[in-house]
Design a protein around this motif. Structure first.
Motif, PDB file in Angstrom:
ATOM      1  N   TYR A 106      -8.216  10.745  -0.736  1.00  0.00           N
ATOM      2  CA  TYR A 106      -8.225  12.029  -0.036  1.00  0.00           C
ATOM      3  C   TYR A 106      -9.214  12.113   1.121  1.00  0.00           C
ATOM      4  O   TYR A 106      -9.154  13.060   1.899  1.00  0.00           O
ATOM      5  N   LEU A 107     -10.113  11.143   1.255  1.00  0.00           N
ATOM      6  CA  LEU A 107     -11.079  11.164   2.351  1.00  0.00           C
ATOM      7  C   LEU A 107     -10.982   9.945   3.258  1.00  0.00           C
ATOM      8  O   LEU A 107     -10.876  10.061   4.477  1.00  0.00           O
ATOM      9  N   LEU A 108     -11.011   8.762   2.669  1.00  0.00           N
ATOM     10  CA  LEU A 108     -11.118   7.545   3.462  1.00  0.00           C
ATOM     11  C   LEU A 108      -9.911   7.259   4.363  1.00  0.00           C
ATOM     12  O   LEU A 108     -10.099   6.681   5.442  1.00  0.00           O
ATOM     13  N   PRO A 109      -8.678   7.621   3.980  1.00  0.00           N
ATOM     14  CA  PRO A 109      -7.564   7.310   4.893  1.00  0.00           C
ATOM     15  C   PRO A 109      -7.745   7.878   6.290  1.00  0.00           C
ATOM     16  O   PRO A 109      -7.601   7.157   7.285  1.00  0.00           O
ATOM     17  N   GLN A 110      -8.080   9.157   6.390  1.00  0.00           N
ATOM     18  CA  GLN A 110      -8.241   9.764   7.717  1.00  0.00           C
ATOM     19  C   GLN A 110      -9.487   9.220   8.421  1.00  0.00           C
ATOM     20  O   GLN A 110      -9.463   8.922   9.616  1.00  0.00           O
ATOM     21  N   VAL A 111     -10.574   9.083   7.670  1.00  0.00           N
ATOM     22  CA  VAL A 111     -11.817   8.578   8.255  1.00  0.00           C
ATOM     23  C   VAL A 111     -11.620   7.171   8.803  1.00  0.00           C
ATOM     24  O   VAL A 111     -11.993   6.863   9.945  1.00  0.00           O
ATOM     25  N   CYS A 112     -11.020   6.309   7.997  1.00  0.00           N
ATOM     26  CA  CYS A 112     -10.846   4.914   8.422  1.00  0.00           C
ATOM     27  C   CYS A 112      -9.773   4.779   9.494  1.00  0.00           C
ATOM     28  O   CYS A 112      -9.858   3.869  10.337  1.00  0.00           O
ATOM     29  N   ASP A 118     -10.476   3.443  17.106  1.00  0.00           N
ATOM     30  CA  ASP A 118     -11.515   3.139  18.097  1.00  0.00           C
ATOM     31  C   ASP A 118     -11.870   1.652  18.136  1.00  0.00           C
ATOM     32  O   ASP A 118     -12.558   1.209  19.064  1.00  0.00           O
ATOM     33  N   ASN A 119     -11.434   0.897  17.123  1.00  0.00           N
ATOM     34  CA  ASN A 119     -11.782  -0.524  17.027  1.00  0.00           C
ATOM     35  C   ASN A 119     -10.534  -1.326  16.654  1.00  0.00           C
ATOM     36  O   ASN A 119     -10.377  -1.752  15.499  1.00  0.00           O
ATOM     37  N   PRO A 120      -9.627  -1.551  17.586  1.00  0.00           N
ATOM     38  CA  PRO A 120      -8.338  -2.176  17.272  1.00  0.00           C
ATOM     39  C   PRO A 120      -8.434  -3.601  16.750  1.00  0.00           C
ATOM     40  O   PRO A 120      -7.474  -4.092  16.142  1.00  0.00           O
ATOM     41  N   ASP A 121      -9.560  -4.284  16.947  1.00  0.00           N
ATOM     42  CA  ASP A 121      -9.709  -5.657  16.455  1.00  0.00           C
ATOM     43  C   ASP A 121     -10.398  -5.718  15.089  1.00  0.00           C
ATOM     44  O   ASP A 121     -10.737  -6.799  14.610  1.00  0.00           O
ATOM     45  N   LEU A 122     -10.598  -4.552  14.481  1.00  0.00           N
ATOM     46  CA  LEU A 122     -11.248  -4.484  13.170  1.00  0.00           C
ATOM     47  C   LEU A 122     -10.206  -4.258  12.085  1.00  0.00           C
ATOM     48  O   LEU A 122      -9.333  -3.398  12.225  1.00  0.00           O
ATOM     49  N   GLU A 123     -10.299  -5.032  11.003  1.00  0.00           N
ATOM     50  CA  GLU A 123      -9.448  -4.812   9.832  1.00  0.00           C
ATOM     51  C   GLU A 123     -10.271  -4.123   8.753  1.00  0.00           C
ATOM     52  O   GLU A 123     -11.278  -4.659   8.294  1.00  0.00           O
ATOM     53  N   ILE A 124      -9.836  -2.931   8.351  1.00  0.00           N
ATOM     54  CA  ILE A 124     -10.533  -2.164   7.319  1.00  0.00           C
ATOM     55  C   ILE A 124      -9.706  -2.204   6.040  1.00  0.00           C
ATOM     56  O   ILE A 124      -8.527  -1.841   6.050  1.00  0.00           O
ATOM     57  N   GLN A 125     -10.313  -2.634   4.954  1.00  0.00           N
ATOM     58  CA  GLN A 125      -9.643  -2.667   3.659  1.00  0.00           C
ATOM     59  C   GLN A 125     -10.285  -1.628   2.744  1.00  0.00           C
ATOM     60  O   GLN A 125     -11.507  -1.607   2.577  1.00  0.00           O
ATOM     61  N   ILE A 126      -9.460  -0.760   2.172  1.00  0.00           N
ATOM     62  CA  ILE A 126      -9.931   0.250   1.219  1.00  0.00           C
ATOM     63  C   ILE A 126      -9.468  -0.177  -0.169  1.00  0.00           C
ATOM     64  O   ILE A 126      -8.272  -0.264  -0.433  1.00  0.00           O
ATOM     65  N   VAL A 127     -10.424  -0.461  -1.045  1.00  0.00           N
ATOM     66  CA  VAL A 127     -10.101  -0.869  -2.415  1.00  0.00           C
ATOM     67  C   VAL A 127     -10.452   0.286  -3.337  1.00  0.00           C
ATOM     68  O   VAL A 127     -11.623   0.639  -3.492  1.00  0.00           O
ATOM     69  N   ALA A 128      -9.425   0.893  -3.929  1.00  0.00           N
ATOM     70  CA  ALA A 128      -9.621   2.062  -4.788  1.00  0.00           C
ATOM     71  C   ALA A 128      -9.532   1.630  -6.250  1.00  0.00           C
ATOM     72  O   ALA A 128      -8.479   1.201  -6.709  1.00  0.00           O
ATOM     73  N   LEU A 129     -10.648   1.727  -6.950  1.00  0.00           N
ATOM     74  CA  LEU A 129     -10.664   1.372  -8.361  1.00  0.00           C
ATOM     75  C   LEU A 129     -11.573   2.343  -9.111  1.00  0.00           C
ATOM     76  O   LEU A 129     -12.662   2.671  -8.635  1.00  0.00           O
ATOM     77  N   PRO A 130     -11.128   2.805 -10.288  1.00  0.00           N
ATOM     78  CA  PRO A 130     -11.971   3.719 -11.080  1.00  0.00           C
ATOM     79  C   PRO A 130     -13.002   2.961 -11.898  1.00  0.00           C
ATOM     80  O   PRO A 130     -13.002   2.988 -13.126  1.00  0.00           O
ATOM     81  N   ARG A 131     -13.892   2.261 -11.211  1.00  0.00           N
ATOM     82  CA  ARG A 131     -14.962   1.530 -11.889  1.00  0.00           C
ATOM     83  C   ARG A 131     -16.042   1.193 -10.878  1.00  0.00           C
ATOM     84  O   ARG A 131     -15.895   1.431  -9.684  1.00  0.00           O
ATOM     85  N   VAL A 132     -17.128   0.604 -11.356  1.00  0.00           N
ATOM     86  CA  VAL A 132     -18.221   0.182 -10.490  1.00  0.00           C
ATOM     87  C   VAL A 132     -17.876  -1.163  -9.859  1.00  0.00           C
ATOM     88  O   VAL A 132     -17.368  -2.066 -10.531  1.00  0.00           O
ATOM     89  N   PHE A 133     -18.132  -1.307  -8.566  1.00  0.00           N
ATOM     90  CA  PHE A 133     -17.860  -2.548  -7.854  1.00  0.00           C
ATOM     91  C   PHE A 133     -19.087  -3.457  -7.888  1.00  0.00           C
ATOM     92  O   PHE A 133     -20.219  -2.983  -7.941  1.00  0.00           O
TER      93      PHE A 133
END
Length: 298
Positions: A106-112, A118-133
């Protein structure tokens, strides 16, 4: 005793994937080659870096220490590569963010999306897991957490506070008895976390307000929210998620008004890396803005 970067690269892949086959897929090597490279590295250092078991490869204490050094070497090479390319105006490469699924959905999709634009050469990966990384194993480059860690070589930055309220779908409320006080909740279906799968005490919302019986439960915030949307009962919901939930409204907002915080957790060594600093600044600013925007709509 000289260690080559190619061997360290294989070592890091095995440490992160915990298997020779998965590390091989990541590196485009066959598992036998990966195994030989690990054996060569262990022979060079005259020590055991992994404990092999039917469940995979786990780092020994020596392996953990080597991984800290290997991660720093890896990051230095990435930084040098970017500097040589000379792309100082925009961020490049890959950054992986680990986050609980509430913020990830609910937050990171729009933010990222804004940062990526603004940074077309950057790959952003969002890993959603209900635990500690695990940052030490590089499951993520940085983590959005709901409580600050107290151990490890980490830097912690508070991002923002956010609010949560009890909520239900309007149709559910019309079909069930009125709720005028907390005691009335005993006559209603309650949605919440699977109790033995709560990975952070800050998520034990229902226990905080004295609710013990849960009718529908999940380890996922998104599943809980969908249960509320499906008129399954009442649940504790992030205010920033309510604008995505048509027909859902807050219940007893004065009696049940919870505040929690998001923290950005990074490797201590990353403080020296301009790329990570710039991305972290954009991420935190974006999350603060998005929380404020969505909470104003809830």
């Amino acid at each position: 005793m000289e260690t080559h970067w190619d061997d360290l690269r294989v070592f890091l892949a095995v440490a992160r994937e915990e298997s020779l086959s998965a590390a091989g897929r990541r590196l485009n090597f066959d598992p036998a080659t990966v195994g030989r490279r690990v054996a060569r590295l262990e022979s060079t250092h005259e020590t055991t870096l992994f404990i092999k078991s039917p469940t995979g490869y786990a780092l020994t204490d020596v392996g953990q220490r080597l991984m800290s050094h290997a991660v720093r070497v890896e990051q230095s090479l990435l930084d040098a590569s970017e500097e040589m390319i000379g792309q100082t105006s925009g961020l490049t490469g890959q950054i992986r963010i680990g986050a609980p699924d509430g913020s990830a959905n609910y937050l990171l999709p729009q933010v990222c999306a804004n940062i990526a634009a603004d940074n077309p050469d950057l790959e952003i990966q969002i890993v959603a897991l209900p635990r500690v990384f695990s940052l030490s194993r590089r499951e993520a480059d940085m983590v959005v957490a709901v409580s600050p860690p107290t151990a490890g070589r980490l830097t912690v930055q508070k991002i923002t506070d956010y609010k949560l309220h009890l909520a239900a779908h309007r149709r559910y409320l019309r079909q069930h008895s009125p709720i005028k006080k907390l005691e009335d909740l005993k006559n209603h279906n309650i949605i919440g976390y699977v109790q033995d799968m709560i990975f952070d005490k800050e998520l034990d919302y229902l226990n905080e307000i004295g609710v013990r019986k849960i009718n529908l439960s999940s380890n996922s915030v998104s599943v809980q929210i969908n249960c509320v949307r499906a008129e399954g009962g009442l649940g504790i919901v992030h205010d920033f998620a309510i604008p995505f939930m048509r027909g859902v409204r807050k219940i007893l907002p004065n009696e049940v008004n919870l505040t929690r915080s998001f923290y950005l957790v990074r490797h201590a060594d990353d403080r020296r890396h301009e790329k990570m600093n710039r991305f972290s600044e954009a991420l935190c600013e974006g999350m603060r803005h998005e929380v404020a925007r969505l909470e104003a709509l809830s």
